[in-house]
Design an enzyme around this catalytic site. Structure first.
Site, PDB file in Angstrom:
ATOM      1  N   LYS A 117       1.226  -6.532   0.855  1.00  0.00           N
ATOM      2  CA  LYS A 117       1.540  -6.790  -0.526  1.00  0.00           C
ATOM      3  C   LYS A 117       3.110  -8.159  -0.321  1.00  0.00           C
ATOM      4  O   LYS A 117       3.781  -8.114   0.197  1.00  0.00           O
ATOM      5  CB  LYS A 117       2.637  -4.877  -0.710  1.00  0.00           C
ATOM      6  CG  LYS A 117       2.716  -5.266  -2.534  1.00  0.00           C
ATOM      7  CD  LYS A 117       1.227  -4.857  -3.067  1.00  0.00           C
ATOM      8  CE  LYS A 117       1.388  -4.224  -4.682  1.00  0.00           C
ATOM      9  NZ  LYS A 117       0.337  -3.614  -5.121  1.00  0.00           N
TER      10      LYS A 117
HETATM   11  N1  GLU Z   1      -1.812  -5.056  -7.280  1.00  0.00           N
HETATM   12  C1  GLU Z   1      -3.388  -3.680  -6.829  1.00  0.00           C
HETATM   13  C2  GLU Z   1      -3.287  -2.648  -6.054  1.00  0.00           C
HETATM   14  O1  GLU Z   1      -2.211  -2.518  -6.423  1.00  0.00           O
HETATM   15  C3  GLU Z   1      -4.220  -4.207  -6.332  1.00  0.00           C
HETATM   16  C4  GLU Z   1      -4.944  -5.294  -5.242  1.00  0.00           C
HETATM   17  C5  GLU Z   1      -5.505  -6.219  -4.890  1.00  0.00           C
HETATM   18  O2  GLU Z   1      -6.541  -6.726  -5.197  1.00  0.00           O
HETATM   19  O3  GLU Z   1      -5.647  -6.744  -4.232  1.00  0.00           O
HETATM   20  O4  GLU Z   1      -4.090  -1.832  -5.534  1.00  0.00           O
END
Ligand code: GLU
Length: 414
Positions: A117
């Site tokens: 992240k």
């Molecule tokens: N932000 C989304 C999650 O927390 C998707 C992340 C992505 O598609 O890489 O799952």
């Protein structure tokens, strides 16, 4: 109860701590259930790699230093995968917690990804024209070789969308001399995006709810309250309403709206489009938080993190909470809900549809597209949700413990 006013530093810190604590608690209960040693548990809790960068952005009243982070929590299953969050109060702790939730999510979904992240501490509302492009350009250079199609793939999260992903991809390609667009997903169609990524989180969340209905004594007459009417909440309300569910309450940052007989979701969407808030549609007006405590068979927090604390958990009038957003419950909130016999479908099961959609975009960009990505997304979200209910029944534990155990087994067995 935690507040969520922008710029209230004390409150922000509480929420951030809550998020990391919730993520660590989830890993810990899974590890305990699997009887892992203290050393194995500590290894699972620790992030593999963390990058902190800072750069200058030109605001209207002059240059300002902006901090950003990328955390790769566990890379055992493959390259890191997870979104980028733009928010003024984001910090390394929060990003680390979110990255570890991604490790669990990617493993539970059977994806060949580790968890990652990123976050940029910036008030996007204050960015000047072209500010997002500047940000993407700085990030592309600053992240450089720390990320990549086979290393760590970015995606959208709170405060970011398709254009940010396209701008980052372009900036990263320029900085790395690469022509691959598989470094980020959630891109617009004309920049390598695929249709199924749009609405993927809602589609997956609807599967989580369908499985929950099958496993309880509820059917499509079950009422649903949703906090949030953004890309997840609005699409989920539409899908569930099409299935026949009365959607009794929804909210956005302007407040909540309630009708025990079911809201007209098309009218709510229209009100939001033309006037900017769901509260302009017909129904009883209430606070955004109050939407969570109305009487409803299923409650979906799909907006804020750390919103269901012990007090709110005590006030819930529901049988099932489906965690649409990441980490909407604090540790005490989770414990209170469990003690009250409320079934909680954890975030990393309920919202895995988004990253599964991203997986298909990545595969497509690498020239390895599946025949039917949409069907695979439906199958995966259904299977992963069924697996956590099966495991919970078999091991006589709650869904969060069962899901964490399955996810950890997938990480350790990689
Ligand atoms: N932000 C989304 C999650 O927390 C998707 C992340 C992505 O598609 O890489 O799952």
């Amino acid at each position: 109860m935690t507040g969520f006013g922008k710029g209230l530093t004390g409150i922000t810190v509480v929420m951030t701590e809550d998020l990391l604590r919730t993520a660590r608690h989830t890993i810990t209960i899974g590890a305990q259930h699997l009887r892992l040693s203290e050393a194995e548990t500590q290894r699972l809790l620790a992030a593999d790699r963390q990058l902190a960068v800072a750069f200058t952005i030109e605001f209207e009243d002059g240059p300002e230093l902006v901090h950003a982070w990328r955390v790769q929590h566990d890379l055992a299953r493959g390259p890191g995968k997870g979104g980028m969050r733009y928010a003024s109060d984001v910090n390394l702790e929060e990003v680390t917690g979110l990255a570890s939730i991604m490790s669990l999510k990617n493993s539970l979904a059977g994806l060949p990804f580790g968890g990652a992240k990123g976050g940029v501490s910036v008030d996007v509302g204050r960015l000047p024209d072209g500010g997002r492009a500047q940000l993407a350009e700085r990030l592309g250079r600053a992240f450089g070789g720390f990320v990549g199609p086979r290393t760590d793939i970015l995606g959208p999260d709170v405060g970011t969308g398709p254009n940010d992903m396209a701008a980052f991809t372009k900036a990263w390609q320029e900085s790395m001399g690469s022509d691959s667009n598989a470094v980020a997903t959630g891109k617009p169609m004309d920049a390598g995006g695929i249709e199924v990524r749009t609405g993927a989180t809602a589609l997956g969340c609807a599967q989580a709810i369908r499985v929950a209905l099958e496993r309880t004594d509820l059917d499509s007459g079950a009422s649903v309250a949703i906090q949030g009417f953004g890309s997840l909440g609005a699409e989920l309300a539409r899908l569930l309403s099409d299935d026949g569910h009365p959607i009794v309450a929804v909210s956005d940052s302007g407040g909540g709206i309630h009708d025990p007989d079911g809201l007209d979701i098309e009218a709510v969407a229209e009100a939001k489009k033309s006037d900017g808030s769901v509260t302009d549609a017909d129904g009883e007006k209430m606070g955004s938080i109050d939407v969570l405590t109305v009487e409803a068979d299923i409650v979906v927090p799909a907006a804020l993190q750390a919103v269901i604390d012990a007090d709110l958990a005590d006030a819930l009038q529901t049988k099932i909470v489906v965690e649409g957003s990441n980490a909407p419950s604090t540790v005490l909130g989770v414990e209170r809900m469990t003690a009250r016999g409320i079934t909680v479908v954890p975030d990393f099961a309920a919202n895995a549809g988004g990253v599964i959609g991203s997986f298909h975009e990545w595969k497509t960009n690498l020239g390895e597209a599946y025949d039917d990505p949409r069907q695979d997304m439906i199958d995966r979200t259904r299977t992963l949700n069924e697996s956590i209910w099966d495991r919970a029944e078999k091991d006589q534990v709650d869904l969060r413990t069962a899901a964490a155990a399955i996810a950890i087994e997938g990480i350790l067995g990689a």
